[in-house]
Design a protein around this motif. Structure first.
Motif, PDB file in Angstrom:
ATOM      1  N   UNK A  45     -14.851  -4.918  14.038  1.00 13.96           N
ATOM      2  CA  UNK A  45     -13.741  -3.997  13.902  1.00 13.96           C
ATOM      3  C   UNK A  45     -13.267  -3.592  12.503  1.00 13.96           C
ATOM      4  N   UNK A  46     -13.012  -2.334  12.015  1.00 12.19           N
ATOM      5  CA  UNK A  46     -12.454  -1.981  10.770  1.00 12.19           C
ATOM      6  C   UNK A  46     -11.733  -0.960  10.684  1.00 12.19           C
ATOM      7  N   UNK A  47     -10.680  -0.906   9.653  1.00 11.30           N
ATOM      8  CA  UNK A  47      -9.844   0.150   9.460  1.00 11.30           C
ATOM      9  C   UNK A  47      -9.540   0.211   8.171  1.00 11.30           C
ATOM     10  N   UNK A  48      -9.718   1.297   7.440  1.00 12.30           N
ATOM     11  CA  UNK A  48      -9.529   1.414   6.003  1.00 12.30           C
ATOM     12  C   UNK A  48      -9.240   2.861   5.666  1.00 12.30           C
ATOM     13  N   UNK A  49      -7.831   3.215   5.200  1.00 10.20           N
ATOM     14  CA  UNK A  49      -7.608   4.447   4.710  1.00 10.20           C
ATOM     15  C   UNK A  49      -7.598   5.378   5.851  1.00 10.20           C
ATOM     16  N   UNK A  50      -7.211   5.142   7.061  1.00  7.70           N
ATOM     17  CA  UNK A  50      -7.124   5.769   8.194  1.00  7.70           C
ATOM     18  C   UNK A  50      -8.556   5.925   9.005  1.00  7.70           C
ATOM     19  N   UNK A  51      -9.600   5.400   8.307  1.00  7.90           N
ATOM     20  CA  UNK A  51     -10.901   5.430   9.020  1.00  7.90           C
ATOM     21  C   UNK A  51     -11.121   4.317  10.088  1.00  7.90           C
ATOM     22  N   UNK A  52     -11.417   4.460  11.216  1.00  2.00           N
ATOM     23  CA  UNK A  52     -11.537   3.407  12.080  1.00  2.00           C
ATOM     24  C   UNK A  52     -12.918   3.375  12.493  1.00  2.00           C
ATOM     25  N   UNK A  53     -13.431   2.094  12.674  1.00  2.00           N
ATOM     26  CA  UNK A  53     -14.933   1.832  13.001  1.00  2.00           C
ATOM     27  C   UNK A  53     -14.982   0.549  14.093  1.00  2.00           C
ATOM     28  N   UNK A  79       0.798  -1.186  -0.163  1.00  2.00           N
ATOM     29  CA  UNK A  79      -0.091  -0.101   0.100  1.00  2.00           C
ATOM     30  C   UNK A  79       0.910   1.234   0.106  1.00  2.00           C
ATOM     31  N   UNK A  80       0.132   2.451  -0.122  1.00  2.00           N
ATOM     32  CA  UNK A  80       0.854   3.624  -0.415  1.00  2.00           C
ATOM     33  C   UNK A  80       1.019   4.411   1.105  1.00  2.00           C
ATOM     34  N   UNK A  81       0.187   4.143   1.845  1.00  2.00           N
ATOM     35  CA  UNK A  81       0.135   4.557   3.269  1.00  2.00           C
ATOM     36  C   UNK A  81      -0.321   3.417   4.351  1.00  2.00           C
ATOM     37  N   UNK A  82       0.343   3.774   5.603  1.00  2.00           N
ATOM     38  CA  UNK A  82      -0.152   3.042   6.730  1.00  2.00           C
ATOM     39  C   UNK A  82      -0.201   4.167   7.785  1.00  2.00           C
ATOM     40  N   UNK A  83      -0.867   3.868   8.988  1.00  2.00           N
ATOM     41  CA  UNK A  83      -0.968   4.706  10.047  1.00  2.00           C
ATOM     42  C   UNK A  83       0.390   5.282  10.499  1.00  2.00           C
ATOM     43  N   UNK A  84       0.375   6.429  11.014  1.00  2.00           N
ATOM     44  CA  UNK A  84       1.822   6.598  11.351  1.00  2.00           C
ATOM     45  C   UNK A  84       2.056   5.908  12.757  1.00  2.00           C
TER      46      UNK A  84
END
Length: 487
Positions: A352-360, A309-314
């Motif tokens: 629990x979900x995390x996608x493109x920095x959006x956590x749910x 991927x291009x990004x991860x959580x910092x």
């Protein structure tokens, strides 16, 4: 499809259950079944109506001479939990449930069976169809969206039902009758978390945890089974020693089912990948040892991704999120001091979900005490506020206060002794029966809940014991006839 069900006994009940298996009905998609049941009622001259939410009621007048008997409401929910094994493609909005019999039990092939609560609905329809039965005024109440939000019961019209006695047909234990249940609430957490690009020295890996039994988040939560979200977060916590950062996360599909699988993508320095793989292999053995004899199928894998991927959580956001999830309440919080062997308060980390920095996150808190439900929800709020997340409580519903001196309960126990030669076990259940909500809307109504023996509800292992269905049907018919004789 499912022609073999027509050969089972009691045939009237199984005939209707076949219709339910052949009619897709996951939560939120009950419209086709509602229309089918309305056509069925029209063909038999039964009155029917819906309330503003869409809950369906069918009515049948009393047998002549029994008009003054207390009105009986046969109650169940039309929707079913939609769970399939990962390797089995199944569209619950279009595909029928395929069933088979093995060793005296009815199963589905690789999906939930829908015995919860299809057998209760089928029994109610069979009672309405049985013209040989002596009965007082009958209503069949079929609610919507029970499995996802209790929405049907929560939005049920007040003053709509006419009966004085309600038989909830949504229990799952042979030889037992339920007179109380837990209340609950959904706790929803959401956040937008900061991301950062991958460094040149980082590689992406896919972490998977599969093979758990799963089950009902109320009935099975005390059995020591693994929760895939709890366990995978534990693994992620351990991998932070290798400077792992979280990219995405997907665990669980329903807030009221114990999660059987969870998946995460992470990045870490390339020179740490081999050590991380060794740690994952060691953790697999560790977790298998802890779950031995209860949940023996756990599989934990870590594989490289060919397209990173291009990004991860910092790094800070990743550590804070994993820490919050690791500390979140999960499982049995307290056993009831009043009712031996019953869970008082619990929480299920369901989705629990995390996608493109959006956590749910969506968790389901259950308790016999509404104050304890509120407290767990507040603990979630306090915890996740530390990472800048917003928390809200949805779909709260009250518990059902036991009434052990109910005349309806005494009547049921007498019939149970006559029919089956012994007293039923009188129980309180750590699950969200709709009775708690209905009792709040109709406070003078007597209620009990009973049903056949169902195991593995909310999972593809769901099955029902055939002999128990015959007992359930016999008891239900006897109780309806007995109530026709008056109070």
């Amino acid at each position: 499809m499912n022609e073999h069900l027509e050969q089972l006994s009691p045939q009237p009940l199984w005939h209707h259950f076949r219709t339910l298996c052949n009619t897709p009905r996951p939560s939120g998609h009950e419209a086709e079944l509602v229309a089918l049941l309305e056509r069925w009622a029209d063909a038999r001259g039964l009155a029917h109506d819906r309330d503003a939410h869409g809950n369906l009621r069918l009515r049948k007048p009393a047998t002549p001479g029994h008009e003054r008997a207390p009105g009986v409401i046969l109650q169940g929910h039309l929707d079913m939990v939609a769970q399939a094994n990962a390797e089995h493609p199944h569209d619950f909005t279009r595909d029928p449930i395929e069933t088979h019999v093995a060793d005296g039990w009815l199963h589905a092939r690789h999906t939930t069976l829908g015995a919860d609560n299809g057998l209760g609905v089928a029994a109610a329809l069979a009672i309405l169809e049985d013209d040989s039965l002596t009965h007082g005024p009958l209503e069949a109440l079929f609610t919507l969206e029970e499995e996802t939000s209790m929405g049907g019961a929560l939005n049920l019209a007040e003053g709509w039902l006419e009966g004085q006695v309600l038989l909830n047909l949504d229990s799952e234990d042979r030889g037992e009758v339920f007179i109380g249940c837990a209340g609950g609430a959904d706790v929803v957490v959401e956040a937008a978390l900061p991301t950062a690009p991958l460094a040149e020295h980082e590689v992406a890996l896919r972490l998977s945890l599969t093979g758990l039994v799963g089950g009902h988040s109320g009935i099975d939560i005390h059995r020591g089974r693994g929760n895939a979200n709890r366990l995978l977060v534990r693994v992620l916590r351990s991998l932070e020693a290798f400077d792992a950062r979280l990219v995405d996360y997907h665990g669980g599909t329903l807030r009221n089912a114990l999660p059987r699988e969870a998946f995460a993508t992470l990045v870490l320095p390339a020179d740490e990948a081999a050590a991380a793989s060794e740690r994952v292999a060691a953790l697999q053995q560790e977790l298998r040892g802890e779950l031995a004899g209860v949940d023996d199928g756990l599989t934990l894998t870590l594989h490289p991704l060919m397209s990173p991927p291009a990004q991860a959580l910092n790094a800070h956001a990743s550590r804070m999120l994993v820490a919050a999830l690791h500390a979140a309440p999960c499982g049995v919080e307290r056993m009831s001091p009043e009712v031996e062997g019953v869970v008082e308060t619990s929480n299920n980390l369901g989705v629990v979900g995390l996608e493109d920095g959006r956590f749910h996150l969506c968790a389901l808190v259950r308790s016999l005490r509404d104050s304890a439900t509120r407290d767990i929800a507040d603990r979630f709020r306090a915890l996740f506020e530390l990472i800048g997340a917003k928390t809200r409580v949805e779909n709260a519903y009250p518990g059902w206060t036991p009434a052990s001196d109910s005349p309806l309960l005494a009547r049921f126990c007498r019939l149970h002794r006559q029919q089956l030669g012994g007293d039923p076990a009188v129980k309180v259940i750590h699950a969200g029966l709709e009775c708690g909500i209905l009792a709040g809307k109709y406070p003078g109504m007597q209620m009990i809940s009973f049903g056949p023996l169902i195991r593995g509800a909310h999972s593809p292992d769901e099955r029902v014991e055939l002999e128990s269905v015959e007992e359930f049907w016999s008891l239900l018919r006897a109780l309806v006839e007995d109530l026709a004789e008056g109070s």
